[in-house]
Design a protein around this motif. Structure first.
Motif, PDB file in Angstrom:
ATOM      1  N   HIS A  17      -0.853   0.514   9.344  1.00 28.64           N
ATOM      2  CA  HIS A  17      -1.956   0.739   8.408  1.00 28.64           C
ATOM      3  C   HIS A  17      -1.387   1.201   7.070  1.00 28.64           C
ATOM      4  N   TYR A  18      -1.834   0.545   5.990  1.00 27.32           N
ATOM      5  CA  TYR A  18      -1.341   0.876   4.652  1.00 27.32           C
ATOM      6  C   TYR A  18      -2.488   0.974   3.661  1.00 27.32           C
ATOM      7  N   ALA A  19      -2.242   1.728   2.591  1.00 27.68           N
ATOM      8  CA  ALA A  19      -3.087   1.692   1.397  1.00 27.68           C
ATOM      9  C   ALA A  19      -2.248   1.067   0.301  1.00 27.68           C
ATOM     10  N   ALA A  20      -2.743  -0.013  -0.288  1.00 27.53           N
ATOM     11  CA  ALA A  20      -1.998  -0.755  -1.294  1.00 27.53           C
ATOM     12  C   ALA A  20      -2.573  -0.516  -2.682  1.00 27.53           C
ATOM     13  N   PHE A  21      -1.702  -0.670  -3.670  1.00 26.56           N
ATOM     14  CA  PHE A  21      -2.013  -0.441  -5.088  1.00 26.56           C
ATOM     15  C   PHE A  21      -2.382   1.025  -5.352  1.00 26.56           C
ATOM     16  N   THR A  22      -1.670   1.891  -4.660  1.00 30.10           N
ATOM     17  CA  THR A  22      -1.866   3.324  -4.840  1.00 30.10           C
ATOM     18  C   THR A  22      -0.661   4.064  -4.289  1.00 30.10           C
ATOM     19  N   THR A  23      -0.440   5.278  -4.771  1.00 31.49           N
ATOM     20  CA  THR A  23       0.534   6.184  -4.165  1.00 31.49           C
ATOM     21  C   THR A  23      -0.160   7.267  -3.355  1.00 31.49           C
ATOM     22  N   ASP A  24      -1.486   7.243  -3.374  1.00 25.38           N
ATOM     23  CA  ASP A  24      -2.309   8.236  -2.681  1.00 25.38           C
ATOM     24  C   ASP A  24      -2.971   7.575  -1.472  1.00 25.38           C
ATOM     25  N   PRO A  25      -2.718   8.048  -0.263  1.00 24.60           N
ATOM     26  CA  PRO A  25      -3.331   7.425   0.912  1.00 24.60           C
ATOM     27  C   PRO A  25      -4.852   7.380   0.868  1.00 24.60           C
ATOM     28  N   ALA A  26      -5.469   8.233   0.054  1.00 28.31           N
ATOM     29  CA  ALA A  26      -6.925   8.239  -0.047  1.00 28.31           C
ATOM     30  C   ALA A  26      -7.445   7.166  -0.994  1.00 28.31           C
ATOM     31  N   GLY A  27      -6.557   6.511  -1.737  1.00 29.62           N
ATOM     32  CA  GLY A  27      -6.981   5.525  -2.720  1.00 29.62           C
ATOM     33  C   GLY A  27      -6.590   4.117  -2.326  1.00 29.62           C
ATOM     34  N   GLY A  28      -6.729   3.208  -3.294  1.00 31.00           N
ATOM     35  CA  GLY A  28      -6.291   1.836  -3.113  1.00 31.00           C
ATOM     36  C   GLY A  28      -7.097   1.063  -2.094  1.00 31.00           C
ATOM     37  N   ASN A  29      -6.513  -0.034  -1.638  1.00 31.03           N
ATOM     38  CA  ASN A  29      -7.155  -0.938  -0.684  1.00 31.03           C
ATOM     39  C   ASN A  29      -6.400  -0.897   0.629  1.00 31.03           C
ATOM     40  N   LYS A  30      -7.096  -0.620   1.704  1.00 27.71           N
ATOM     41  CA  LYS A  30      -6.465  -0.510   3.006  1.00 27.71           C
ATOM     42  C   LYS A  30      -6.186  -1.900   3.592  1.00 27.71           C
ATOM     43  N   ALA A  31      -5.048  -2.018   4.244  1.00 24.14           N
ATOM     44  CA  ALA A  31      -4.651  -3.283   4.862  1.00 24.14           C
ATOM     45  C   ALA A  31      -3.973  -3.013   6.191  1.00 24.14           C
ATOM     46  N   GLY A  32      -4.177  -3.919   7.128  1.00 26.91           N
ATOM     47  CA  GLY A  32      -3.409  -3.908   8.360  1.00 26.91           C
ATOM     48  C   GLY A  32      -2.203  -4.819   8.203  1.00 26.91           C
ATOM     49  N   VAL A  33      -1.110  -4.484   8.866  1.00 27.78           N
ATOM     50  CA  VAL A  33       0.095  -5.309   8.868  1.00 27.78           C
ATOM     51  C   VAL A  33       0.595  -5.411  10.305  1.00 27.78           C
ATOM     52  N   VAL A  34       0.727  -6.634  10.791  1.00 24.77           N
ATOM     53  CA  VAL A  34       1.335  -6.868  12.102  1.00 24.77           C
ATOM     54  C   VAL A  34       2.714  -7.461  11.839  1.00 24.77           C
ATOM     55  N   PRO A  35       3.798  -6.687  12.041  1.00 20.74           N
ATOM     56  CA  PRO A  35       5.127  -7.127  11.614  1.00 20.74           C
ATOM     57  C   PRO A  35       5.680  -8.324  12.384  1.00 20.74           C
ATOM     58  N   ALA A  36       5.239  -8.532  13.624  1.00 17.18           N
ATOM     59  CA  ALA A  36       5.753  -9.645  14.432  1.00 17.18           C
ATOM     60  C   ALA A  36       4.597 -10.245  15.208  1.00 17.18           C
TER      61      ALA A  36
END
Length: 294
Positions: A17-36
């Motif tokens: 789980h990530y927040a993108a376009f931010t350095t603050d976990p409370a901001g930005g757009n959340k994305a899921g990432v499945v590495p494999a």
């Protein structure tokens, strides 16, 4: 290190789980990432994206045929697959860099090949810069514009005449509409089903609603009803399309650095940096990403 079998593979198929376009976990757009995501079927990926509930989840498969540190990547919203997603690309690139180290990556997406560079910022937070596929724009028929405005509940007089409506593409297709005031942009209360039907019929992923704060700074919002999401808090694909749109119409210089603020009206602020280079039609979009617990 690439994903292997057994216990390691189980870990690598667990969504991050990530927040993108931010350095603050409370901001930005959340994305899921499945590495494999090797072996996951389309229905399984769609079901997992729906379960996570983020606007998109990226599913990666390492593939040396794509290039050194190359991956095949697919993006699923809760209700459909999209050809390209900027914020999930930033999140996925940072996820790879956290495991393998920063540097150059190559993502093979349904929209085309997307190089991504990951570097640590001065604050230690990793930042990713994606280079879009070849962009293009199309005129918006008067009937299309009227229907879009009706679904939004926006009077035509509330548009900024300096920014003509256009369909813009840089990996995914968006409708660009410019508000004449920040107040107009802030007041977003649209007909979800009507706008979704309009967008589905025209193969649109989001609407890129913008307001110009200065020569190089914009505030943007992105309704995303076709993905089952009322609004996307930070939209890299739309940012790339918008940068190309601005350059094509001569609204910014051929070489420019732009800042897009998004998510403020949702309480999840993010910052997208858009770079245009003279002699290069592709657009670069940069942003930080931080991992979330879960």
């Amino acid at each position: 290190m690439r994903a292997g079998g057994g216990a390691l593979r189980s870990i690598m198929t667990t969504p991050l789980h990530y927040a993108a376009f931010t350095t603050d976990p409370a901001g930005g757009n959340k994305a899921g990432v499945v590495p494999a995501a090797d072996g996951l079927t389309d229905p399984q990926m769609l079901a997992l994206a729906a379960e996570l509930g983020y606007s998109e989840t990226a599913f990666l498969v390492a593939d040396p045929a794509v290039g050194e540190r190359g991956y095949r990547v697919r993006y699923f919203a809760p209700t459909l697959e999209v050809p390209f997603c900027g914020h999930a690309t930033v999140a996925a690139a940072v996820a790879v860099a956290e495991r393998e180290g920063p540097g150059e990556l190559v993502f093979a997406t349904k929209a085309g090949t997307v190089p991504v560079s990951v570097t640590p910022g001065p604050d230690g937070v990793l930042r990713a810069t994606l280079t879009s596929v070849e962009p293009h724009q199309d005129e918006v028929p008067a009937a299309d514009l009227a229907e879009a405005l009706a679904a939004l509940g926006w009077p035509a007089a509330d548009l900024d005449p300096a920014f003509p409506p256009r369909y813009a593409y840089a990996g995914a297709r968006h409708l660009v509409l410019a508000a004449a005031t920040r107040e107009r942009l802030a007041d977003l209360d649209y007909d979800f089903d009507r706008l979704a039907a309009f967008m589905t019929a025209r193969d649109l992923i989001t609407l890129q609603l913008v307001w110009r704060a200065s020569e190089t700074v914009f505030h943007v919002r992105n309704p995303f009803p076709v993905g089952g999401v009322v609004e996307d808090p930070a939209t890299g694909a739309a940012a790339a399309a918008f940068g190309a749109y601005l350059r094509e119409l001569g609204l910014v210089p051929a070489e420019a650095r732009l800042t897009l603020h998004q998510g403020e009206d949702q309480g999840s602020p993010g910052e997208l940096l858009v770079e245009l280079r003279a002699g290069d039609s592709r657009v670069r979009v940069s942003g930080a990403a931080v991992r979330l617990p879960g």
